[in-house]
Enzyme design. Sequence first.
Site, PDB file in Angstrom:
ATOM      1  N   ILE A 168      79.408  62.838  63.633  1.00  0.00           N
ATOM      2  CA  ILE A 168      78.239  62.857  64.519  1.00  0.00           C
ATOM      3  C   ILE A 168      78.297  61.660  65.473  1.00  0.00           C
ATOM      4  CG2 ILE A 168      75.714  62.557  64.605  1.00  0.00           C
ATOM      5  CD1 ILE A 168      75.498  64.295  62.135  1.00  0.00           C
TER       6      ILE A 168
ATOM      7  N   ALA B 260      74.425  66.863  70.653  1.00  0.00           N
ATOM      8  CA  ALA B 260      73.520  65.862  71.215  1.00  0.00           C
ATOM      9  C   ALA B 260      74.238  65.030  72.285  1.00  0.00           C
ATOM     10  CB  ALA B 260      72.978  64.968  70.101  1.00  0.00           C
ATOM     11  N   SER B 261      74.968  63.993  71.860  1.00  0.00           N
ATOM     12  CA  SER B 261      75.462  62.985  72.803  1.00  0.00           C
ATOM     13  C   SER B 261      76.306  63.558  73.932  1.00  0.00           C
ATOM     14  CB  SER B 261      76.239  61.894  72.059  1.00  0.00           C
ATOM     15  OG  SER B 261      77.242  62.459  71.248  1.00  0.00           O
TER      16      SER B 261
ATOM     17  N   HIS C  49      67.873  67.118  59.227  1.00  0.00           N
ATOM     18  CA  HIS C  49      68.951  66.565  60.052  1.00  0.00           C
ATOM     19  C   HIS C  49      69.555  65.361  59.342  1.00  0.00           C
ATOM     20  CE1 HIS C  49      71.108  64.539  63.276  1.00  0.00           C
ATOM     21  NE2 HIS C  49      71.234  65.743  63.778  1.00  0.00           N
TER      22      HIS C  49
ATOM     23  N   LYS D  60      67.545  63.873  70.255  1.00  0.00           N
ATOM     24  CA  LYS D  60      67.419  62.734  69.333  1.00  0.00           C
ATOM     25  C   LYS D  60      66.374  61.744  69.874  1.00  0.00           C
ATOM     26  CE  LYS D  60      71.822  63.373  67.098  1.00  0.00           C
ATOM     27  NZ  LYS D  60      72.967  62.801  66.422  1.00  0.00           N
TER      28      LYS D  60
ATOM     29  N   GLU E  18      77.027  69.969  59.959  1.00  0.00           N
ATOM     30  CA  GLU E  18      77.389  68.799  60.767  1.00  0.00           C
ATOM     31  C   GLU E  18      77.950  67.694  59.856  1.00  0.00           C
ATOM     32  OE1 GLU E  18      74.688  68.619  64.584  1.00  0.00           O
ATOM     33  OE2 GLU E  18      73.600  67.801  62.899  1.00  0.00           O
TER      34      GLU E  18
ATOM     35  N   ASN F   9      70.097  68.681  70.819  1.00  0.00           N
ATOM     36  CA  ASN F   9      69.175  67.758  70.143  1.00  0.00           C
ATOM     37  C   ASN F   9      69.095  66.472  70.986  1.00  0.00           C
ATOM     38  OD1 ASN F   9      67.836  66.031  68.439  1.00  0.00           O
ATOM     39  ND2 ASN F   9      69.321  66.130  66.764  1.00  0.00           N
TER      40      ASN F   9
ATOM     41  N   GLY G 150      80.161  65.994  67.407  1.00  0.00           N
ATOM     42  CA  GLY G 150      81.238  65.711  68.364  1.00  0.00           C
ATOM     43  C   GLY G 150      81.524  66.831  69.358  1.00  0.00           C
TER      44      GLY G 150
HETATM   45  O1  LIG Z   1      73.661  65.347  65.241  1.00  0.00           O
HETATM   46  C1  LIG Z   1      74.047  66.131  66.092  1.00  0.00           C
HETATM   47  C2  LIG Z   1      73.191  67.204  66.625  1.00  0.00           C
HETATM   48  O2  LIG Z   1      72.047  67.374  65.868  1.00  0.00           O
HETATM   49  C3  LIG Z   1      75.398  66.019  66.667  1.00  0.00           C
HETATM   50  O3  LIG Z   1      75.417  64.891  67.455  1.00  0.00           O
HETATM   51  P1  LIG Z   1      76.614  64.686  68.477  1.00  0.00           P
HETATM   52  O4  LIG Z   1      76.728  65.944  69.296  1.00  0.00           O
HETATM   53  O5  LIG Z   1      76.212  63.498  69.272  1.00  0.00           O
HETATM   54  O6  LIG Z   1      77.850  64.447  67.661  1.00  0.00           O
END
Ligand SMILES: O=C(CO)COP(=O)(O)O
Length: 225
Positions: free
Chosen positions: A148, A204-205, A95, A13, A143, A11, A183
């Site tokens: 997150i 995501a991150s 989400h 984001k 999640e 993602n 995470g």
């Molecule tokens: O919200 C998320 C993916 O949609 C998870 O985010 P992270 O991987 O940054 O924790």
Amino acid sequence: MAKRFPEIIINFKIYTEGFGKAGHRIAEAAETVMNETGVIIGIAPGYMDLHPMSMHYSLPVYAQHIDPVKPGAGTGHILADAVVSAGACGTLINHSEKRLTLADISLAVEIAKSVHLETIVCTNDVFTSAAAAAFSPEFIAIEPPELIGSGVSVSSADPGIIENSVRAVKNVSGSTKVLAGAGIHSGNCIKTAMDLGADGVLLASGVVKAKDPYAVLTDLAGGVI
Ligand SMILES: O=C(CO)COP(=O)(O)O
């Protein structure tokens, strides 16, 4: 042999690193790793990048959200039909950073299915996972919101939520696959999540903000069992 659905979905984001040229750098890395490893990697870029990315890459492309509305006299909504036209094969729904009511999740899933858009319903706990499974989405992504973006993996911090969500979802909708997210940053995180019953991960991150997305994705793909 590679499975026929994405085991890793990134993602993007609305991170600065996730759109325009920077976003393409991540998509390119994902495509390279997918070709090198056979692990299917999906991407969920911002709306503006749905069309260019679905044209440029062989990766499955997902929208980050759709509105639970049908085409007609509305303004400023994100239509399921429009993301299909832009080349997306599926969409995230609900989400943690774009929550919907249960009624709207139900309608969004119904509308998405009517235009053959795969649905990934995000949930925050085991009860919500069980409730969302009643809509028979293709995926549920569990999640825990507190993890997150924390860099602390759900696999190690809250393995029970993965195991119990998988059980709850499969009890309600046997064909729905479960992704674990929050995470996730390494192959080990994925391996643990899959050992706990998950079919893949949503993250995501760990990739989008990485200095070297290719290296992170290579490690991530190595954890897919
Ligand atoms: O919200 C998320 C993916 O949609 C998870 O985010 P992270 O991987 O940054 O924790």
